[in-house]
Scaffold this motif. Structure first.
Motif, PDB file in Angstrom:
ATOM      1  N   TRP A  47       0.836  -1.204   0.000  1.00  0.00           N
ATOM      2  CA  TRP A  47       0.000   0.000   0.000  1.00  0.00           C
ATOM      3  C   TRP A  47       0.873   1.258   0.000  1.00  0.00           C
ATOM      4  CZ3 TRP A  47      -4.635   0.478  -1.665  1.00  0.00           C
ATOM      5  CH2 TRP A  47      -5.540  -0.576  -1.564  1.00  0.00           C
ATOM      6  N   GLY A  84       2.049   1.783  -3.343  1.00  0.00           N
ATOM      7  CA  GLY A  84       0.952   2.282  -4.176  1.00  0.00           C
ATOM      8  C   GLY A  84       0.934   3.794  -4.285  1.00  0.00           C
ATOM      9  N   LEU A 119       0.043  -2.125  -6.930  1.00  0.00           N
ATOM     10  CA  LEU A 119      -1.418  -2.258  -6.977  1.00  0.00           C
ATOM     11  C   LEU A 119      -1.833  -3.532  -7.708  1.00  0.00           C
ATOM     12  CD1 LEU A 119      -2.311   1.480  -7.562  1.00  0.00           C
ATOM     13  CD2 LEU A 119      -2.680   0.157  -5.468  1.00  0.00           C
ATOM     14  N   LEU A 125      -1.423  -6.270  -5.158  1.00  0.00           N
ATOM     15  CA  LEU A 125      -2.528  -6.213  -4.197  1.00  0.00           C
ATOM     16  C   LEU A 125      -3.831  -6.714  -4.822  1.00  0.00           C
ATOM     17  CD1 LEU A 125      -1.780  -2.793  -2.481  1.00  0.00           C
ATOM     18  CD2 LEU A 125      -1.837  -5.027  -1.344  1.00  0.00           C
ATOM     19  N   TYR A 126      -4.077  -6.319  -6.050  1.00  0.00           N
ATOM     20  CA  TYR A 126      -5.291  -6.747  -6.749  1.00  0.00           C
ATOM     21  C   TYR A 126      -5.333  -8.274  -6.843  1.00  0.00           C
ATOM     22  CZ  TYR A 126      -9.021  -6.963 -10.211  1.00  0.00           C
ATOM     23  OH  TYR A 126     -10.203  -7.243 -10.859  1.00  0.00           O
ATOM     24  N   VAL A 145      -8.305  -1.101  -3.890  1.00  0.00           N
ATOM     25  CA  VAL A 145      -7.273  -1.126  -4.931  1.00  0.00           C
ATOM     26  C   VAL A 145      -7.795  -0.454  -6.196  1.00  0.00           C
ATOM     27  CG1 VAL A 145      -5.893  -2.609  -6.444  1.00  0.00           C
ATOM     28  CG2 VAL A 145      -6.130  -3.183  -4.024  1.00  0.00           C
ATOM     29  N   ARG A 180      -7.992   3.266  -5.960  1.00  0.00           N
ATOM     30  CA  ARG A 180      -6.667   3.876  -6.137  1.00  0.00           C
ATOM     31  C   ARG A 180      -6.233   3.840  -7.606  1.00  0.00           C
ATOM     32  NH1 ARG A 180      -3.240   7.577  -5.692  1.00  0.00           N
ATOM     33  NH2 ARG A 180      -1.065   6.955  -5.561  1.00  0.00           N
TER      34      ARG A 180
END
Length: 169
Positions: free
Chosen positions: A106, A109, A119, A122-123, A138, A141
């Motif tokens: 994060w 990010g 990202l 994370l996705y 996510v 963002r």
């Protein structure tokens, strides 16, 4: 490790020797040795990693408070430096420290050079977990940094409807 003890002190300070030695201690589960190595050596510009490895040793000994304190010092030591954050995130991921790795992703990010990869990681992680609320974060963002990305906009709209969040948008 025995060989390392015969090396000149100056060589032990050179990058990436401190990390390699620490990894050797981890490979043989020598948490006392790792703790002593981290406490007695100078890692200069990699000091944030020294704190991370010390955190690992303390966690393995069951010292949750000490481990958390060292991890916080390591996290603060990276500042907003994307390369350092990435290195620390890779260590956390390698050790199976999912929460710490997510927190660092994060942070990445927000880094213009590393945000897309962070990202995306994370996705994928949240998609595999089926965690729609964090997927929503996510995608929000992604839409913020790439307002013309139709795929991100579409996925954000679908999750907004699914979660009944920001539906009017």
């Amino acid at each position: 490790i025995h060989w390392m003890k015969e090396l000149p002190v100056e060589m032990l300070k050179q990058r990436p020797v401190p990390v390699a030695v620490a990894d050797c201690y981890i490979a043989i589960n020598d948490w006392d040795g790792l703790q002593q190595w981290c406490r007695k050596t100078d890692w200069s510009d990699l000091d944030f990693l020294r704190h991370a490895y010390l955190s690992r040793a303390l966690r393995e000994h069951g010292d949750k408070l000490g481990s958390r304190s060292e991890w916080n010092t390591a996290s603060q030591g990276v500042g907003s430096n994307g390369e350092r954050i990435f290195v620390l995130e890779q260590a956390a991921a390698k050790w199976g420290w999912q929460k710490e790795a997510e927190d660092l992703l994060w942070l990445l990010g927000k880094d213009p050079e590393k945000q897309s990869a962070a990202l995306a990681a994370l996705y994928q992680h949240y998609a595999e977990k089926g965690d729609t609320s964090d997927l929503y974060r996510v995608l929000a963002r992604l839409c913020e940094i790439k307002p013309d990305d139709e795929k991100a906009q579409n996925n954000f709209a679908q999750l907004s409807l699914l979660l009944n969040l920001n539906v009017e948008h």
